[in-house]
Design a protein around this motif. Structure first.
Motif, mmCIF file in Angstrom:
data_model
loop_
_atom_site.group_PDB
_atom_site.id
_atom_site.type_symbol
_atom_site.label_atom_id
_atom_site.label_comp_id
_atom_site.label_asym_id
_atom_site.label_seq_id
_atom_site.Cartn_x
_atom_site.Cartn_y
_atom_site.Cartn_z
ATOM 1 N N ILE A 238 -6.588 -4.796 0.658
ATOM 2 C CA ILE A 238 -5.515 -3.803 0.754
ATOM 3 C C ILE A 238 -4.322 -4.439 0.049
ATOM 4 C CG2 ILE A 238 -4.584 -4.725 2.959
ATOM 5 C CD1 ILE A 238 -4.803 -1.201 3.206
ATOM 6 N N ALA A 239 -3.347 -3.620 -0.385
ATOM 7 C CA ALA A 239 -2.145 -4.218 -0.969
ATOM 8 C C ALA A 239 -1.509 -5.102 0.107
ATOM 9 C CB ALA A 239 -1.182 -3.131 -1.417
ATOM 10 N N PRO A 240 -1.122 -6.336 -0.226
ATOM 11 C CA PRO A 240 -0.671 -7.282 0.801
ATOM 12 C C PRO A 240 0.500 -6.764 1.637
ATOM 13 C CG PRO A 240 -0.853 -8.347 -1.346
ATOM 14 C CD PRO A 240 -1.141 -6.909 -1.566
ATOM 15 N N THR A 241 1.291 -5.843 1.077
ATOM 16 C CA THR A 241 2.458 -5.368 1.829
ATOM 17 C C THR A 241 2.290 -3.915 2.291
ATOM 18 O OG1 THR A 241 3.494 -4.763 -0.248
ATOM 19 C CG2 THR A 241 4.069 -6.917 0.660
ATOM 20 N N ALA A 242 1.071 -3.373 2.221
ATOM 21 C CA ALA A 242 0.861 -1.974 2.638
ATOM 22 C C ALA A 242 0.915 -1.892 4.163
ATOM 23 C CB ALA A 242 -0.488 -1.488 2.128
ATOM 24 N N LYS A 243 1.851 -1.071 4.678
ATOM 25 C CA LYS A 243 2.029 -1.005 6.139
ATOM 26 C C LYS A 243 0.783 -0.427 6.802
ATOM 27 C CE LYS A 243 7.008 -0.806 6.513
ATOM 28 N NZ LYS A 243 7.522 -0.130 5.294
ATOM 29 N N PRO A 244 0.383 -1.006 7.936
ATOM 30 C CA PRO A 244 -0.903 -0.648 8.537
ATOM 31 C C PRO A 244 -1.052 0.830 8.903
ATOM 32 C CG PRO A 244 0.344 -2.155 9.964
ATOM 33 C CD PRO A 244 1.046 -2.111 8.653
ATOM 34 N N ARG A 245 -0.002 1.478 9.379
ATOM 35 C CA ARG A 245 -0.192 2.871 9.773
ATOM 36 C C ARG A 245 -0.117 3.838 8.598
ATOM 37 N NH1 ARG A 245 -0.416 4.682 15.007
ATOM 38 N NH2 ARG A 245 -0.479 2.984 16.499
ATOM 39 N N ASP A 246 0.380 3.336 7.441
ATOM 40 C CA ASP A 246 0.535 4.227 6.284
ATOM 41 C C ASP A 246 -0.730 4.320 5.439
ATOM 42 O OD1 ASP A 246 3.071 4.561 7.046
ATOM 43 O OD2 ASP A 246 4.008 3.493 5.372
ATOM 44 N N VAL A 247 -1.290 3.152 5.164
ATOM 45 C CA VAL A 247 -2.342 3.095 4.141
ATOM 46 C C VAL A 247 -3.683 2.793 4.802
ATOM 47 C CG1 VAL A 247 -3.039 1.991 1.988
ATOM 48 C CG2 VAL A 247 -0.611 2.219 2.536
ATOM 49 N N GLY A 248 -4.674 3.630 4.509
ATOM 50 C CA GLY A 248 -5.998 3.473 5.106
ATOM 51 C C GLY A 248 -6.769 2.319 4.498
ATOM 52 N N PRO A 249 -7.788 1.820 5.204
ATOM 53 C CA PRO A 249 -8.503 0.619 4.759
ATOM 54 C C PRO A 249 -9.514 0.835 3.638
ATOM 55 C CG PRO A 249 -9.150 1.214 7.008
ATOM 56 C CD PRO A 249 -8.222 2.272 6.534
ATOM 57 N N PHE A 250 -9.907 2.062 3.390
ATOM 58 C CA PHE A 250 -10.948 2.277 2.370
ATOM 59 C C PHE A 250 -10.269 2.687 1.071
ATOM 60 C CE2 PHE A 250 -13.067 2.149 6.363
ATOM 61 C CZ PHE A 250 -14.246 1.468 6.095
ATOM 62 N N ILE A 251 -9.685 1.679 0.408
ATOM 63 C CA ILE A 251 -8.755 1.940 -0.695
ATOM 64 C C ILE A 251 -9.419 2.515 -1.932
ATOM 65 C CG2 ILE A 251 -7.106 0.186 0.071
ATOM 66 C CD1 ILE A 251 -8.283 -1.627 -2.145
ATOM 67 N N MET A 252 -10.754 2.410 -2.055
ATOM 68 C CA MET A 252 -11.397 2.970 -3.237
ATOM 69 C C MET A 252 -11.534 4.488 -3.108
ATOM 70 S SD MET A 252 -11.651 0.180 -4.814
ATOM 71 C CE MET A 252 -12.424 0.631 -6.366
ATOM 72 N N ASN A 253 -11.482 4.999 -1.877
ATOM 73 C CA ASN A 253 -11.596 6.442 -1.666
ATOM 74 C C ASN A 253 -10.217 7.098 -1.698
ATOM 75 O OD1 ASN A 253 -14.297 6.057 -1.317
ATOM 76 N ND2 ASN A 253 -14.294 6.347 0.900
ATOM 77 N N PRO A 254 -10.080 8.237 -2.352
ATOM 78 C CA PRO A 254 -8.763 8.884 -2.400
ATOM 79 C C PRO A 254 -8.278 9.347 -1.025
ATOM 80 C CG PRO A 254 -10.396 10.146 -3.652
ATOM 81 C CD PRO A 254 -11.088 8.922 -3.162
ATOM 82 N N GLU A 255 -9.185 9.382 -0.037
ATOM 83 C CA GLU A 255 -8.788 9.727 1.328
ATOM 84 C C GLU A 255 -8.190 8.524 2.048
ATOM 85 O OE1 GLU A 255 -11.784 9.967 -0.058
ATOM 86 O OE2 GLU A 255 -13.101 11.371 0.993
ATOM 87 N N GLY A 256 -8.549 7.308 1.617
ATOM 88 C CA GLY A 256 -8.128 6.100 2.332
ATOM 89 C C GLY A 256 -8.993 5.803 3.545
#
Ligand code: SF4
Lengths: 812, 199
Positions: free
Chosen positions: A604-622
């Motif tokens: 994940i981006a090292p500074t991506a806030k946990p509640r904002d950005v989902g863990p499955f970054i390759m999927n456009p859904e996150g």
């Protein structure tokens, strides 16, 4: 693998289904033993045979080959019915809450949109409802009947324990025991790992076998966890690498795809590869696609790929069909539509299905080139070896050129193992005779072909004569030169986009990783997912530091693990919504209030806030997908389909034969036995033995001594029924061919009772041919059907029909 | 490099270095040391060690090749022994029945040594030089490509594809060979291109 061999020691439960690690991957299997011995982990084996993996299992459940989906959907049904779901994970990290379009349905074994003539689906309804804001509509309460969770619940409801027993032949009590043990792992502090191999892929619905388990692992919250994951054991030493580098008809390196002919220019090509996020704030990492594509084109054609010529977009061939896989290649050859074929370290005469068709096809070629350290059957397909290769040599007009290549011990470079580790090796011996490295051979082909085009002209020489070939010795690029090219270079100085004063890579230097790649032609990289393997720090694939802080099993300084030296994929999902580890004893990375940090490179981006950005970054859904939208040809959920040759009919969809979306060539359909055929009543399967590796080790004296002779395995019950004795001779035949073997009568195989009817299994190991040090013999491919998986065309080697009878042996 | 004292280094020290260090450190006198030196040296001490990995399955166990002669010095090198690499994190020195017999793969009687050609209708392979073999291959390739390469499809769209010659790539070649192979094959416009991932 999402995880690694050494990570298996962290698990609580191992399920081996679709593989036999104890025999086929012995030194990796030791990590299962380690988990059992050191943390009391349990092992479940589900297999038609009582394998050596099963012999050390805590629980063994038999299953009829080709029915894994019914079994796995049965387990998912059990988990849903008994509330064994890691709810926080499922709600936050999967698409359970996403609303599916109204037209989508599953009825009588088919999804919406089936076209029988094309054996294909119109997949337009297999998608989410998109709201006015452009984002997918979700219902976090999971009450909407059209949300993925409720559709899934309905879809799996038919797979009750009784139905599983009827389809799979797994006794209900055994199935329930397996389901209960698996369901325990829905706790955030209990983790299961799935170990599978070709026992799952070699089916006409192989991809969906794997999806079914991946869905189960998501429901249990086991993806991204130490000791969890989906772990493909893989077959050959570098098949992971060959696939990563994209050596397939429809791929570019790093899982980019070759253009189809409708994509007339770069802009049209990119228009379907934009990957706009489907939920707010999501990374949708494929938004960087263009950077990887342009960098690849620069690695291919260097200065000749310019913004003016769309970075040489037209120099890539454009596909008119979904793919030209090895099955289609032999089909085209057999139709007389091919002139030449080149086999590099591949012995298709034994490895591809329906041997007779293969021989016919090769006989129609004008030329065949083989490059191999060993004398393969393919190179000698024209030579008569009696019943082992019954051909009319004089009639075969194919010119065959056999080139001797070096083996591993005489060659340098990296191989990617199933843990995704790129490990460098060095040559220790001098090659025999005039054997040459593959690097030299391929360079010779290029340099000489280019010379012919320069001298004579000819059809569209541009991509050949302009191929970037700036190696110190054009006749033989070194492994280091090629590795640097794969990693990628800054052709002009690359600056940080967030801080333009910061230099990421000086012009002429190797890029540190794929984050430095650009889409304006200022960088090159042969295979973006390997970027970082050989950078200004040196050859990271050659690292041999065995340190492993806190003994997590990561070994982060040993070799290089793609992508970005990450050891466990989706590791962001090892922490909860607030970024704290689900299980503190399995901490991988955590959010410290400002950034992600821990034992592994964050996925994940090292500074991506946990509640904002989902863990499955390759999927456009996150998030991950329990419903795979239109990504797979044969359905957004797996469904039970029988093999094309099956001893019983399809109980849940009686009118559907095989996988309805699998490609079948017309002539091959005629060569399939009918379901529940009286002529071919036995369910055959193929596999490897621990003493042999495919068709290589029959050339190796020790292994030829250990397992000298071809045999087939049958149960005591079938032997008694047919009057076959252990060590006696049998004939085994299918609708496509006939072989002769010694019978091995064993307790390891037992008849299964499927819907009240006994099904006998015939086991056929795959290591014999007519060259090498072992005795001459046959392989299963003399019998197997010519059909592959609906998505990736892996041949259906694991489930087909045969007949068997005792015969008199040869006169000694 | 921040390397721990490896298991192999430890074993090595306990083997070859025994006379010089351990015995002396334990306070043995000259007689014992002289006796230890008279013992025949461990056979593999005189060989070159090379790190490699098992080419069979994708566990990719670390192995060590022991050869007489050193390729790095430009010498002829004959591999005389292969064993598991005790430093390797995955296999920790172990090898399975396949990896244990790797030496016999390297030295298999059916290893190929020379380029061969089988002419149409012939019942034998005949030895040829590399130049003959390679020039023949590119001649056959070019003749076919020039005859069957498709520059535009029936709608006049540029497609630049070649589907009458195909290439099957391996499963055990290096990533570097794979990349070079990709370049060479794709630059011709070849579409019939696959590897061994499926079998
Ligand atoms: S030694 Fe055995 S387990 Fe290890 S890589 Fe080789 S074949 Fe696989």
């Amino acid at each position: 693998m999402t995880n690694s061999w050494t990570d298996i020691k962290n698990t609580d439960l191992v399920i081996i289904m679709g593989g036999n690690a104890a025999e086929a991957h012995p030194c990796g299997f030791k990590w299962v033993t380690e988990a059992k011995a050191n943390r009391g982990a349990k092992l479940i084996v589900v297999d038609p045979r009582f394998t050596r993996s099963a012999s050390v299992a805590d629980l063994y459940a038999p299953i009829r080959q080709g029915t894994d989906i019914a079994f796995l959907l049965g387990v998912i049904n059990h988990c849903i019915q008994n509330d064994k779901v890691q709810w926080d994970y499922v709600k936050a990290f999967t698409n359970a809450a996403y609303i599916v379009k109204d037209g989508f349905a599953f009825k009588d074994g088919l999804f919406t949109g089936y076209d029988e003539a094309k054996r294909d689906y119109d997949k337009s309804t297999w998608d989410y409802v998109i709201g006015l804001d452009g984002y997918a509509v979700v219902d976090d309460t999971l009450t909407n009947p059209r949300c993925v969770w409720n559709l899934l619940k309905d879809h799996v409801s038919v797979y009750t324990p009784d139905m599983v027993e009827r389809i799979c032949g797994t006794p209900k009590d055994k199935f329930l025991k397996v389901a209960e043990m698996i369901a325990e792992c829905s706790s955030p502090t209990k983790v299961m790992t799935s170990m599978y191999a070709l026992g799952w892929t070699q089916h006409s619905k192989g991809s969906q076998n794997i999806r079914a388990m991946a869905m189960l692992q998501l429901i249990l919250g086991n993806i991204g966890m130490r000791g969890g994951g989906m772990n493909a054991l893989r077959g050959h030493s570098n098949i992971q690498g060959l696939t990563d580098v994209g050596l397939m008809s429809n791929l570019l390196p790093g899982y980019l795809t070759l253009p189809i002919e409708k994509e007339v220019d770069l802009e049209t090509y990119m228009s379907t590869r934009g990957f706009k996020p489907l939920r707010p704030n999501q990374m949708s990492y494929w938004q960087n696609y263009r950077k990887f594509f342009v960098s690849f084109q620069k690695a291919m054609w260097g200065p000749a790929a310019t913004p003016e010529n769309d970075f040489a977009y037209d120099w890539l061939p454009k596909l008119d069909l979904p793919g030209y896989d090895v099955l289609r290649a032999f089909e085209l050859m057999n139709q007389g539509k091919m002139t030449g074929y080149m086999c590099q370290g591949f012995n298709p005469l034994l490895a591809a299905p329906n041997r007779k068709k293969l021989t016919d096809a090769l006989s129609k070629l004008k030329y065949l080139v083989t490059m191999d350290p060993l004398d393969t059957e393919t190179a000698r397909f024209w030579e008569n070896h009696g019943e082992y290769n019954e051909v009319d040599t004089a009639q075969i007009q194919t010119e065959v050129i056999q080139l001797p290549s070096t083996c591993f011990a005489e060659d340098e470079g990296s191989l990617t193992n199933s843990s995704r580790w790129l490990q460098w090796h060095w040559p220790g011996g001098t090659p025999p005779g005039e054997a040459k490295t593959d690097n030299w051979i391929m360079a010779q082909i290029h340099v000489r072909l280019k010379e012919l085009y320069r001298r004579e002209g000819g059809k569209f020489p541009d991509p050949i004569v302009n191929l970037d070939w700036a190696y110190a010795d054009a006749n033989e690029p070194t492994a280091e030169e090629l590795a640097k090219e794969i990693n990628g270079k800054a052709l002009a100085t690359v600056y940080d986009t967030a801080d333009p004063t910061k230099v990421l890579a000086e012009a002429g230097k190797l890029v540190p990783g794929f984050a430095a790649l650009r889409d304006d032609g200022s960088t090159s990289s042969g295979c973006w997912i390997y970027a970082g393997c050989f950078n200004e720090n040196g050859n990271n694939m050659a690292r041999r530091d065995t340190s492993d802080p806190d003994e997590t099993g990561a070994y982060s300084k040993w070799a290089f693990s793609w992508p970005a030296n990450r050891r466990i994929l989706y590791n962001r999902a090892s922490a909860d919504l607030n970024g704290k580890a689900w299980d503190p004893s399995r901490k991988l990375i955590e959010w410290d209030g400002a950034k992600w940090a821990g034992y592994d490179v964050p996925d994940i981006a090292p500074t991506a806030k946990p509640r904002d950005v989902g863990p499955f970054i390759m999927n456009p859904e996150g998030v991950s997908r329990l419903f795979s939208r239109a990504m797979m040809r044969d359905g957004p959920f797996p469904a039970h389909y029988e093999p094309f040759e099956s001893p019983v009919g399809n109980l849940v969809a009686p009118n559907v034969r095989g996988n309805p979306a699998a490609r079948v060539f017309a002539d091959d359909f005629k060569q399939f036995a009918e379901p529940a055929s009286a002529e071919f009543p036995y369910a055959a399967t193929s596999y490897r033995l621990t003493e042999h590796f495919h068709y290589w080790t029959k050339h190796v004296r020790v292994n030829a001594v250990l397992q000298p002779e071809f045999f087939v395995e049958i149960s005591e019950e079938l032997a008694a029924e047919k009057g076959i004795t252990g060590g006696g001779w049998v004939r085994v035949w299918s609708k496509r061919g006939s072989i002769r073997a010694k019978a091995m009568v064993t307790k390891r195989i037992k008849p299964l009772i499927c819907d009240g009817k006994p099904v006998h299994v015939v086991g056929i190991p795959l290591h014999w041919g007519f060259t090498g040090a072992a005795r001459k013999g046959f392989g299963p491919n003399s019998l197997t059907p010519f059909v592959g998986d609906a998505n990736i065309e892996t041949p259906e080697y694991k489930a087909f029909l045969v007949n068997i009878e005792p015969i008199a042996g040869p006169v000694a | 490099m921040n390397m721990e004292l490896s298991r192999r280094q430890f074993l090595g020290a306990a083997g070859a270095g025994v006379a010089a260090t351990t015995l002396g450190a334990l306070g043995f006198g000259d007689i014992e040391a002289a006796h230890a030196e008279a013992i025949r040296a461990f056979k593999l001490v005189s060989t070159t060690e090379t790190r490699n990995t098992c080419p069979y399955c994708s566990v990719a166990c670390g192995v060590i090749l022991y050869s007489k002669g050193d390729r790095k010095k430009g010498e002829q090198a004959e591999i005389i022994h292969i064993e598991g690499d005790t430093d390797h994190p995955t296999n920790r020195g172990t090898l399975c029945p396949k990896g244990s017999a790797l030496l016999d793969f390297v030295k298999s009687e059916t290893r190929l040594k020379y380029p061969m050609i089988r002419k149409p209708g012939s019942d034998k392979f005949e030895r040829v030089s590399w130049d003959e073999a390679l020039d023949r291959i590119v001649r056959l390739m070019k003749d076919d490509r020039d005859a069957n390469f498709v520059e535009k499809n029936k709608d006049g769209v540029t497609v630049n594809r070649w589907t009458t010659t195909g290439f099957l790539a391996a499963s055990a070649t290096t990533n570097e060979t794979a990349w070079e192979t990709y370049k060479v094959v794709r630059s011709t416009g070849m579409l019939v291109f696959d590897n061994q991932a499926r079998v």
